[in-house]
Design a protein around this motif. Sequence first.
Motif, PDB file in Angstrom:
ATOM      1  N   MET A   1     141.914  64.550 126.260  1.00 48.87           N
ATOM      2  CA  MET A   1     140.474  64.448 126.095  1.00 48.87           C
ATOM      3  C   MET A   1     140.011  66.021 126.532  1.00 48.87           C
ATOM      4  O   MET A   1     140.552  66.501 127.634  1.00 48.87           O
ATOM      5  N   PRO A   2     139.292  66.684 125.782  1.00 46.26           N
ATOM      6  CA  PRO A   2     139.011  68.085 126.452  1.00 46.26           C
ATOM      7  C   PRO A   2     137.866  67.984 127.538  1.00 46.26           C
ATOM      8  O   PRO A   2     137.542  66.882 127.933  1.00 46.26           O
ATOM      9  N   GLY A   3     137.763  68.993 128.196  1.00 44.98           N
ATOM     10  CA  GLY A   3     136.828  68.863 129.492  1.00 44.98           C
ATOM     11  C   GLY A   3     135.410  69.085 128.990  1.00 44.98           C
ATOM     12  O   GLY A   3     134.593  69.374 129.774  1.00 44.98           O
ATOM     13  N   TYR A   4     134.993  68.873 127.782  1.00 47.95           N
ATOM     14  CA  TYR A   4     133.682  68.910 127.417  1.00 47.95           C
ATOM     15  C   TYR A   4     133.604  67.989 126.044  1.00 47.95           C
ATOM     16  O   TYR A   4     134.663  67.698 125.533  1.00 47.95           O
ATOM     17  N   SER A   5     132.412  67.516 125.694  1.00 47.60           N
ATOM     18  CA  SER A   5     132.044  66.672 125.022  1.00 47.60           C
ATOM     19  C   SER A   5     131.463  67.810 123.803  1.00 47.60           C
ATOM     20  O   SER A   5     130.827  68.755 123.992  1.00 47.60           O
ATOM     21  N   THR A   6     131.614  67.329 122.316  1.00 42.29           N
ATOM     22  CA  THR A   6     131.007  68.086 121.391  1.00 42.29           C
ATOM     23  C   THR A   6     129.823  67.567 120.850  1.00 42.29           C
ATOM     24  O   THR A   6     129.660  66.450 121.029  1.00 42.29           O
ATOM     25  N   ASN A   7     128.841  68.358 120.194  1.00 36.47           N
ATOM     26  CA  ASN A   7     127.688  67.707 119.655  1.00 36.47           C
ATOM     27  C   ASN A   7     128.105  67.339 118.302  1.00 36.47           C
ATOM     28  O   ASN A   7     128.158  68.013 117.364  1.00 36.47           O
ATOM     29  N   GLU A   8     127.963  66.135 117.982  1.00 38.61           N
ATOM     30  CA  GLU A   8     128.412  65.584 116.743  1.00 38.61           C
ATOM     31  C   GLU A   8     127.219  65.650 115.606  1.00 38.61           C
ATOM     32  O   GLU A   8     127.550  65.602 114.646  1.00 38.61           O
ATOM     33  N   TRP A   9     126.046  66.022 116.208  1.00 40.65           N
ATOM     34  CA  TRP A   9     124.907  66.127 115.421  1.00 40.65           C
ATOM     35  C   TRP A   9     125.062  67.398 114.536  1.00 40.65           C
ATOM     36  O   TRP A   9     124.187  67.511 113.524  1.00 40.65           O
ATOM     37  N   THR A  10     125.742  68.367 115.025  1.00 42.40           N
ATOM     38  CA  THR A  10     125.785  69.742 114.309  1.00 42.40           C
ATOM     39  C   THR A  10     126.496  69.438 112.767  1.00 42.40           C
ATOM     40  O   THR A  10     126.228  70.556 111.955  1.00 42.40           O
ATOM     41  N   LYS A  11     127.242  68.255 112.695  1.00 42.05           N
ATOM     42  CA  LYS A  11     127.744  68.333 111.259  1.00 42.05           C
ATOM     43  C   LYS A  11     126.695  67.998 110.276  1.00 42.05           C
ATOM     44  O   LYS A  11     126.838  67.918 109.150  1.00 42.05           O
ATOM     45  N   TYR A  12     125.490  67.460 110.415  1.00 37.94           N
ATOM     46  CA  TYR A  12     124.570  67.134 109.660  1.00 37.94           C
ATOM     47  C   TYR A  12     123.619  68.567 109.277  1.00 37.94           C
ATOM     48  O   TYR A  12     122.567  68.104 108.518  1.00 37.94           O
ATOM     49  N   ILE A  13     123.752  69.711 110.039  1.00 35.44           N
ATOM     50  CA  ILE A  13     122.844  70.543 109.661  1.00 35.44           C
ATOM     51  C   ILE A  13     123.727  71.908 109.030  1.00 35.44           C
ATOM     52  O   ILE A  13     124.926  71.884 109.555  1.00 35.44           O
ATOM     53  N   SER A  14     123.218  72.725 108.590  1.00 33.42           N
ATOM     54  CA  SER A  14     124.023  73.809 107.954  1.00 33.42           C
ATOM     55  C   SER A  14     123.776  75.083 108.800  1.00 33.42           C
ATOM     56  O   SER A  14     122.503  75.463 109.289  1.00 33.42           O
ATOM     57  N   LEU A  15     124.789  75.658 109.337  1.00 33.63           N
ATOM     58  CA  LEU A  15     124.624  76.814 110.272  1.00 33.63           C
ATOM     59  C   LEU A  15     125.178  77.945 109.738  1.00 33.63           C
ATOM     60  O   LEU A  15     126.139  77.944 108.685  1.00 33.63           O
ATOM     61  N   GLU A  16     124.852  79.348 109.992  1.00 35.19           N
ATOM     62  CA  GLU A  16     125.299  80.305 109.505  1.00 35.19           C
ATOM     63  C   GLU A  16     126.044  81.209 110.719  1.00 35.19           C
ATOM     64  O   GLU A  16     126.020  82.418 110.712  1.00 35.19           O
ATOM     65  N   MET A  17     126.710  80.390 111.672  1.00 30.96           N
ATOM     66  CA  MET A  17     127.435  81.079 112.859  1.00 30.96           C
ATOM     67  C   MET A  17     128.427  81.911 112.410  1.00 30.96           C
ATOM     68  O   MET A  17     129.311  81.391 111.630  1.00 30.96           O
ATOM     69  N   GLY A  18     128.441  82.955 112.700  1.00 33.22           N
ATOM     70  CA  GLY A  18     129.616  84.208 112.515  1.00 33.22           C
ATOM     71  C   GLY A  18     130.207  84.567 113.563  1.00 33.22           C
ATOM     72  O   GLY A  18     130.450  83.807 114.422  1.00 33.22           O
ATOM     73  N   GLU A  19     130.879  85.490 113.497  1.00 37.60           N
ATOM     74  CA  GLU A  19     131.587  86.344 114.653  1.00 37.60           C
ATOM     75  C   GLU A  19     130.548  86.725 115.856  1.00 37.60           C
ATOM     76  O   GLU A  19     129.996  87.654 115.502  1.00 37.60           O
ATOM     77  N   ILE A  20     130.582  86.002 116.823  1.00 37.66           N
ATOM     78  CA  ILE A  20     129.628  86.192 117.864  1.00 37.66           C
ATOM     79  C   ILE A  20     130.223  87.517 118.988  1.00 37.66           C
ATOM     80  O   ILE A  20     131.318  87.055 119.176  1.00 37.66           O
ATOM     81  N   GLU A  21     129.063  87.873 119.372  1.00 36.79           N
ATOM     82  CA  GLU A  21     129.711  88.884 120.696  1.00 36.79           C
ATOM     83  C   GLU A  21     128.550  88.855 121.544  1.00 36.79           C
ATOM     84  O   GLU A  21     127.331  88.796 121.122  1.00 36.79           O
ATOM     85  N   ILE A  22     128.723  88.900 122.859  1.00 32.12           N
ATOM     86  CA  ILE A  22     127.606  89.078 123.947  1.00 32.12           C
ATOM     87  C   ILE A  22     127.569  90.353 124.360  1.00 32.12           C
ATOM     88  O   ILE A  22     128.435  91.092 124.691  1.00 32.12           O
ATOM     89  N   CYS A  23     126.186  90.653 124.570  1.00 30.61           N
ATOM     90  CA  CYS A  23     125.784  92.073 125.275  1.00 30.61           C
ATOM     91  C   CYS A  23     125.178  91.565 126.501  1.00 30.61           C
ATOM     92  O   CYS A  23     124.075  91.149 126.231  1.00 30.61           O
ATOM     93  N   ASP A  24     125.721  91.619 127.573  1.00 30.80           N
ATOM     94  CA  ASP A  24     124.984  91.181 128.766  1.00 30.80           C
ATOM     95  C   ASP A  24     124.333  92.195 129.412  1.00 30.80           C
ATOM     96  O   ASP A  24     124.976  93.419 129.515  1.00 30.80           O
ATOM     97  N   VAL A  25     123.080  92.114 129.966  1.00 30.08           N
ATOM     98  CA  VAL A  25     122.029  93.160 130.194  1.00 30.08           C
ATOM     99  C   VAL A  25     121.715  92.911 131.567  1.00 30.08           C
ATOM    100  O   VAL A  25     120.744  93.592 131.960  1.00 30.08           O
ATOM    101  N   THR A  26     122.498  92.248 132.331  1.00 25.58           N
ATOM    102  CA  THR A  26     122.161  91.791 133.742  1.00 25.58           C
ATOM    103  C   THR A  26     121.807  93.119 134.648  1.00 25.58           C
ATOM    104  O   THR A  26     120.997  93.482 135.429  1.00 25.58           O
ATOM    105  N   LEU A  27     122.799  94.337 134.296  1.00 23.56           N
ATOM    106  CA  LEU A  27     122.736  95.336 134.966  1.00 23.56           C
ATOM    107  C   LEU A  27     121.382  96.258 134.800  1.00 23.56           C
ATOM    108  O   LEU A  27     121.142  97.227 135.402  1.00 23.56           O
ATOM    109  N   ARG A  28     120.895  96.014 133.333  1.00 21.12           N
ATOM    110  CA  ARG A  28     119.765  96.657 133.205  1.00 21.12           C
ATOM    111  C   ARG A  28     118.430  95.868 133.097  1.00 21.12           C
ATOM    112  O   ARG A  28     117.558  96.113 133.971  1.00 21.12           O
TER     113      ARG A  28
END
Length: 397
Positions: A1-28
């Motif tokens: 069993m993974p260390g987290y549960s997944t959201n089964e409801w996402t399979k019912y919706i259309s997502l355009e999630m692509g290659e994500i990157e984070i730009c963290d702006v804490t220091l600004r």
Amino acid sequence: MPGYSTNEWTKYISLEMGEIEICDVTLRDGEQTPGVAFTREEKIDIARMLDEIGIEIIEAGFPATSQGEKESVKAIASLGLNAKICCLSRAIKSDIDAVIDCGADMVGMFVGTSDLHLKYKHKKTQDEIIDCAVEALEYAKRHGLIVRFSPEDGSRTGLDFLKRFYRAGEEAGADYVGAIDTVGIMTPATMRFMVGEILKTVKLPIAVHCHNDLGMAVANTLAAAEAGAKQLHTTTNGIGERAGNAALEEVLMNLRIQYGVDKYDTTRITDLSRMVQKYSGICMAKNKAIVGDHAFAHESGIHIAALLENDRTYEVFSPELVGGKREFILGKHSGSKALCYMARQMGYTLSEAETTQVLCEIKRLSELKKSIRRNELKDLIDHVVGQKFNTPEASAP
């Protein structure tokens, strides 16, 4: 069993999630929180930990604001981190020169585009502001910078002008365009629409920058990602001017649980949160998601009994996944299973009568608004059980 549960409801919706990157702006943007000013050493510590987590872009500061800020950004840019180093800049040559002098990889260049900003801040027409922005963009590109071309207050800018602004940036060589919700007015639905319209207008990757004035910065950031935005802006603990920005820890854990994005080392999240709390002087609410003191604290007897069988019953992910710890707290809603479990962890085996007696005392204290944590339970057990062996009847010959 993974260390987290997944959201089964996402399979019912259309997502355009692509290659994500984070730009963290804490220091600004995080440092624009009233009363917050990080030292150079503190900025370096935060930047190193962001890099260890795997954050792709660190917005290290706004070097044009002061010489000290410029020196801090230079120090971070010289660390040799895996993350690209970004700086903020107005669409003016002197600001861009300061970014260049710092040795940064990227500049987040902005100019106000809403009617409010044009009239009261810039005192320029739409055509004049585009000309100024394009001139600054071309200057930055000539000096080798990656350029994020952003309309400040874009979420209150008319759509037709916004599209003209983005097209001008694309034609001038921008690398990203920004979907900027400067005052936190968007909703997930309007953010999806905005990103969709930008994608129809230009072929550049979109960076989304959300503020939390209406409490929807994280939701709007995720909605933008669903619609096709690539670069997501965050701050640790959600700090930032006014009500803050999209919280890094919440965005990362949602990316993992909702969409299966697991390329970040989330086990460092709690350590990073505590570091930023210490350096900023801004403490998180106990019930803050992911990193609050109560994020994995349980009192209900029904919940604890189920958790002892399977921790997914009342936790969507294990505390270890973010470097946290589970805690059972005893109070008016607690039952014998939780008490006996905690007692056994400390080496006590309570009889049924002792369990009842200790539990009654716990519930009495809870009516006085007193909850019992592990370190307090030992004293309580010693007190209650000790009384049993010190009554006149027990001590009589």
